[in-house]
Design an enzyme around this catalytic site. Structure first.
Site, short mmCIF file in Angstrom:
data_model
loop_
_atom_site.label_atom_id
_atom_site.label_comp_id
_atom_site.label_asym_id
_atom_site.label_seq_id
_atom_site.Cartn_x
_atom_site.Cartn_y
_atom_site.Cartn_z
N PHE A 135 1.02 -1.14 0.25
CA PHE A 135 -0.11 -0.04 0.48
C PHE A 135 0.52 1.07 -0.10
CE2 PHE A 135 -2.55 3.46 1.56
CZ PHE A 135 -3.45 3.54 1.06
N ASP A 220 9.24 2.63 1.32
CA ASP A 220 8.03 3.49 1.92
C ASP A 220 8.08 3.05 2.96
OD1 ASP A 220 5.78 4.24 2.34
OD2 ASP A 220 4.61 3.98 1.31
N LYS A 249 2.63 9.91 7.71
CA LYS A 249 2.19 9.49 9.75
C LYS A 249 2.90 9.99 10.49
CE LYS A 249 -0.60 6.00 7.74
NZ LYS A 249 -0.32 5.58 6.65
#
Ligand SMILES: *Cc1c(COP(=O)(O)O)cnc(C)c1O
Length: 395
Positions: A135, A220, A249
C-alpha cells in the site's frame, strides 16, 4: 447513532465506513468521546499519534509557530525548514529531503525522483517493480504501485510500466527485472497488506539486484517508520539502506506532513528546480512539528521504548495465540504487530474492532483476517495488559 453525528454527517462524502463513535479529545494513550467515555487507543490514528495525545512540547512548538509565521511558500527560506530537514537526514540516514503534505505525496515524489534519475542518466529505464499486498497511497502514481486489485481496478488505466512481485520472494523479483527497470519499491514492514515484515535476506537481495543493475531501491516507511519498529526507521533494523525513502504519519505527531528523502548520489542526478513542488509541503508549522517530534523521539529514546514494550506485546499476543482458538498467529515487530484471526470463530477484523470499541478499545484491521496493533509508542506494559484483556473478551 450519536446525536451530533446524526445532525452533521450529511455533508461528508461517504468514503469511510466510520465507527459509530464521535471522538472529542485525547490525553496520553486514551481518547474520549462526546459522552466522556474513555477508549484505550491501539490505532493511534493509523500509526500517526506516536507521542500520544496532548504532548505539550509538540503542541507548543506548533502553537508558537502559528503566532510567528504560518506560511511563506517554498521560494523563501525560513527559520524552521532547514533545521527540520537536517533532523530528518540525521534520523533517516539520507542526505536530501523534500517535505510533502502526506504519505501518498511522498510516494509520488519518490517515483518521480527515480524517473528523473533515469532520465538524467540517460538509461532509458522507467519501469517500477512493486510488491503484492503493498500500500502506497491513493493518488494515481501511488495507487499504480499498490498491490491490491480492489484499490486499483475502478481507476484504470493507471501509470504504465508497473509490475508486481511476491513480497519476501526474491526469485519473483528477479523474474521481473529488465533493462527498463528504474526502481523497486517496497514497505520494509507492510501495514495495510496484513503486517508482513521483510526478511533481512529479501531486503539484501533487492539491494544486490539494484546495485548490480543500476536500479534504485525505494523504501516506503510511511507507516513503519519513526521509531515504531524499535529502530528509528525499519531499514536500519533490517540492515539494508535504500536509495530513496518515504515517511509521513508519525513524523509530525498528527500535523499533516510527510517527506521523501534520498542519498546524495541520487540527489545529484534527480529533481532540480522546476521538476517538482508543493505549495504547502514543509511549511513552517509542519516543520516545527517535525523538529519537535524528532527531538523528543531521540532525547527520550522512544524507539528503544517501542522495542521493549513491543517485546512484551509479542509475548502477550503469543500467549493469546496459544490459548484462544480464534487467534491463529502473530506477525510484525516492535509496536507494529498483528494477529491472524479465524474469522469463522470471531467474525472479520471489522466486527471484532466494533466489539472492542463498545468495550473501550480502539483497534483496526489490516485485511479481514488480521487485527493490527499500532498504538502510541509511549504506551506502557499495563496498557498492553488492558488491551489483551478486552480483546480476549471480544474474540
Ligand atoms: C498510510 C500510508 C500511505 C499513504 O499515506 P497518506 O498520508 O494517507 O497519503 C502510504 N504508504 C504507507 C505504507 C502507508 O501506510
Amino acid at each position: 447513532m450519536n446525536k451530533y453525528m446524526e445532525d452533521t454527517k450529511g455533508g461528508l462524502l461517504h468514503t469511510y465506513n466510520q465507527f459509530p463513535v464521535v471522538l472529542d479529545r485525547g490525553e496520553g494513550v486514551y481518547l474520549y468521546d462526546t459522552e466522556g467515555k474513555p477508549y484505550l487507543d491501539f490505532a493511534a490514528g493509523y500509526a500517526v499519534c506516536s507521542l500520544g495525545y496532548g504532548n505539550k512540547e509538540v503542541n507548543d512548538a506548533i502553537k508558537n509557530q502559528i503566532d510567528k509565521l504560518m506560511h511563506t511558500s517554498n521560494l523563501y527560506y525560513n527559520t524552521v525548514c532547514g533545521e527540520a530537514a537536517l533532523k530528518v537526514c540525521k534520523a533517516s540516514g539520507m542526505d536530501r529531503v523534500f517535505f510533502t503534505n502526506s504519505g501518498g505525496e511522498a510516494n509520488e515524489g519518490a517515483l518521480k525522483a527515480a524517473r528523473k534519475y533515469a532520465y538524467k542518466k540517460g538509461t532509458g529505464r522507467y519501469e517500477f517493480i512493486a510488491m503484492r499486498e503493498s500500500f502506497h497511497g491513493r493518488s494515481f502514481g501511488a495507487v499504480s504501485v499498490t498491490g491490491h486489485d480492489s484499490y486499483r481496478e475502478p481507476f484504470e488505466p493507471l501509470v504504465p510500466g508497473v509490475q508486481f512481485a511476491e513480497f519476501n520472494d526474491l526469485d519473483s523479483v528477479k523474474a521481473l527485472v529488465t533493462d527498463k527497470t528504474c526502481a523497486i519499491i517496497l514497505e520494509p514492514l507492510q501495514g495495510e497488506g496484513g503486517i508482513n515484515l521483510a526478511t533481512p535476506e529479501f531486503m539484501q537481495g533487492i539491494r544486490d539486484i539494484c546495485d548490480k543493475e543500476g536500479i534504485l531501491m525505494i523504501c516506503d516507511e510511511v507507516q513503519c517508520g519513526v521509531g515504531r519498529t524499535g529502530a528509528m526507521f525499519c531499514w536500519q533494523k533490517l540492515g539494508v539502506k535504500p536509495d530513496i525513502m518515504c515517511m509521513a504519519k508519525a513524523i509530525g505527531s498528527g500535523f499533516p506532513v510527510g517527506a521523501f528523502a534520498m542519498t546524495e548520489a541520487v540527489a545529484e542526478y534527480s529533481l532540480e528546480p522546476g521538476d517538482h513542488g508543493t505549495t504547502y509541503g514543509g511549511n513552517p508549522m509542519a516543520c516545527a512539528a517535525v523538529s519537535a517530534t524528532l527531538e523528543i523521539m531521540e532525547r527520550d529514546n522512544i524507539p528503544q521504548h517501542a522495542a521493549e514494550i513491543g517485546e512484551y506485546l509479542a509475548a502477550k499476543l503469543d500467549q493469546m495465540a496459544a490459548s484462544n482458538p480464534a487467534v491463529l498467529g502473530r506477525k510484525g515487530t516492535g509496536l507494529m504487530q498483528g494477529i491472524t484471526i479465524d474469522t469463522e470463530i470471531c467474525g472479520a477484523s471489522g466486527a471484532v474492532a466494533n466489539k472492542a470499541l463498545e468495550k473501550g478499545l480502539l483497534v483496526i484491521g489490516a485485511g479481514a483476517d488480521v487485527i493490527r496493533f499500532v498504538p502510541p509508542l509511549v504506551i506502557e506494559k499495563e496498557h498492553v495488559d488492558e488491551m489483551v484483556e478486552i480483546l480476549n473478551a471480544c474474540l
